[in-house]
Design an enzyme around this catalytic site. Sequence first.
Site, short mmCIF file in Angstrom:
data_model
loop_
_atom_site.label_atom_id
_atom_site.label_comp_id
_atom_site.label_asym_id
_atom_site.label_seq_id
_atom_site.Cartn_x
_atom_site.Cartn_y
_atom_site.Cartn_z
N THR A 49 0.86 -1.18 0.00
CA THR A 49 0.00 0.00 0.00
C THR A 49 0.90 1.23 0.00
O THR A 49 2.12 1.12 -0.12
CB THR A 49 -0.92 0.01 1.24
N CYS A 50 0.28 2.40 0.13
CA CYS A 50 1.08 3.62 0.10
C CYS A 50 1.94 3.78 1.34
O CYS A 50 2.87 4.60 1.36
CB CYS A 50 0.18 4.84 -0.05
N GLU A 114 -9.21 3.68 9.20
CA GLU A 114 -9.54 3.80 7.77
C GLU A 114 -9.84 2.42 7.19
O GLU A 114 -9.25 1.42 7.57
CB GLU A 114 -8.41 4.51 7.02
N GLN A 116 -9.98 1.62 3.74
CA GLN A 116 -9.50 1.34 2.38
C GLN A 116 -8.58 0.12 2.32
O GLN A 116 -8.48 -0.54 1.30
CB GLN A 116 -8.74 2.54 1.83
N GLY A 192 -4.83 10.41 -12.06
CA GLY A 192 -4.91 8.98 -11.76
C GLY A 192 -6.37 8.55 -11.75
O GLY A 192 -7.27 9.37 -11.49
#
Length: 567
Positions: A49-50, A114, A116, A192
Amino acid sequence: MSLLVVGLSHRSAPVSVLERASLSADAQLKLLQDTVAAEPATEAAVLATCNRIELYADVDKFHAGVAELSTLLAQHSGVGLDELTPYLYVHYEDRAVHHLFSVACGLDSMVVGEGQVLGQIKDSLARAQDLHTAGRLLNDLFQQSLRVGKRAHSETGIDRAGQSLVTFGLEQLAAGEDVSAWARGKKALVIGAGSMSSLAAATLARAGVAEVVVANRTFDRAERLARILTEDESTDVPARAVPMESVPAELTRADIAVSCTGATGLVLTAEAIAAAVEGRTGAATGASADLGEEGPSAVRALPSTSLGTEENCPLDLPAAQRSGFSVLGEAAVAGMDAATLEQHAAWVDNATVDRRTAVRRGPETDAELITALAATAATVGRIPERRRPEPAAALVRPEPVLFLLDLAMPRDVDAAAHRLAGVRLVDIESLAEASAGAPMAADVDQVRRIVGDEVAAFGAALRAAHITPTVVALRAMAADVVAGEIARLEGRLPGLDGKHRAEITQTVKRVVDKLLHAPTVRVKQLAAEPGGAGYADALRTLFDLDPETVASVSRADDSTEKNRGPE
């Protein structure tokens, strides 16, 4: 169970290291293939992930597995093993399960709570299944982590403890103002068209921006996202798609730009951002209107101080101007010879120094000054103090006209944009700093209890499943014994009619099943308890079961598991 995870995240490594270690989609696929090809690992999955890169594997040796997985991460990330090792963490067996469940619940996220990450875990499982690197262990683990994450969000208020990186990033851009009030009427550019960019576009649309422009390297994906936004009945925000080549022009019209792409290089350079701001305001964003050849870090940056016109200063002001430092600052006098330093100190102390008589002296004078200083220090017992110059007043930064949110890893936006006047940039690094002191919700404790319970249940189920092939092999052996005895009975009683033969067969099977029922149920219960792995070995020894028969049952189960899709 031999589950092992080796990885690094925002909790263990600085963003600069995470950025360099990030893996492209192709690199992740190659990492999975190389991991299962390595000797210690039989299954593998990558969660990237980021703000985290983690490699999960089923290994048969702990130390060899750690060494191999660490080496593979270093090789595929391009960061040397010696440099990467201090930032790596390792979790094994139950601790590895606990870690993934915590990640799925948002407890280990940069923004606690979060959701996500659930989508990212699902994508990781699908990738491993497509490459057939996920067997029974990782299929069960990742699918259960998805269920645990959904349970945490549905049964607790963990959502109140935090929000997505998009929402948190927009809050940082708004600098304390209500996001909807701040965003209303602004024009937004989203670079994006992936999951994060789509979420950003939808969030901005709900916040009431005047327009959303979507740019993507694959224009069809940008058009699809723009169409979804336009057709959303819950908002009336117009959206349109543009090719990536139009980004510089769109940047001059945008108030907010969000970028999250898979690019390996910068998408928005400092030069492009400076040009966009100048296109809006007609003024340079920093000290110089020319970009020159010094690179992004030097372009249009806010000067640290203003030189002004200091009269009677012994320094060469044009030279000091080029250095970018105030003559009042300490950096301005670095490397100065002792004679000029003396003149400068006298001037700072409000003495009168005629620049025309301030002549640089040679090494002999420097030596005399040093000798005199040493003599004074010997007499008074300390080095004479000289008043430090007053700090120069900080330059007031103008209000931003362009707000940038960079959610990519590695970064899409040049970090030099932080120093551009008229620009406010929020990126992963600044989000990490902002979230470090974020308050934890009371529901976090409840989620932790859920994670603890689920880890215990998963471990018990896994240990119980470990003995299942042995139980299946035992029942298969018993069925073979029954079939053999019935065949022998038919040889002795050739006149036995079908009705009586069926009744006898059924009776023998019932006897065998009743004899095996209690031991097999009990052995599964015992095997589910911590330390119960030895019961499978005991069962195989007591009944002299063929190890290859047990192994064939396991292989059949694993083959079925590898073809299962994510929930």
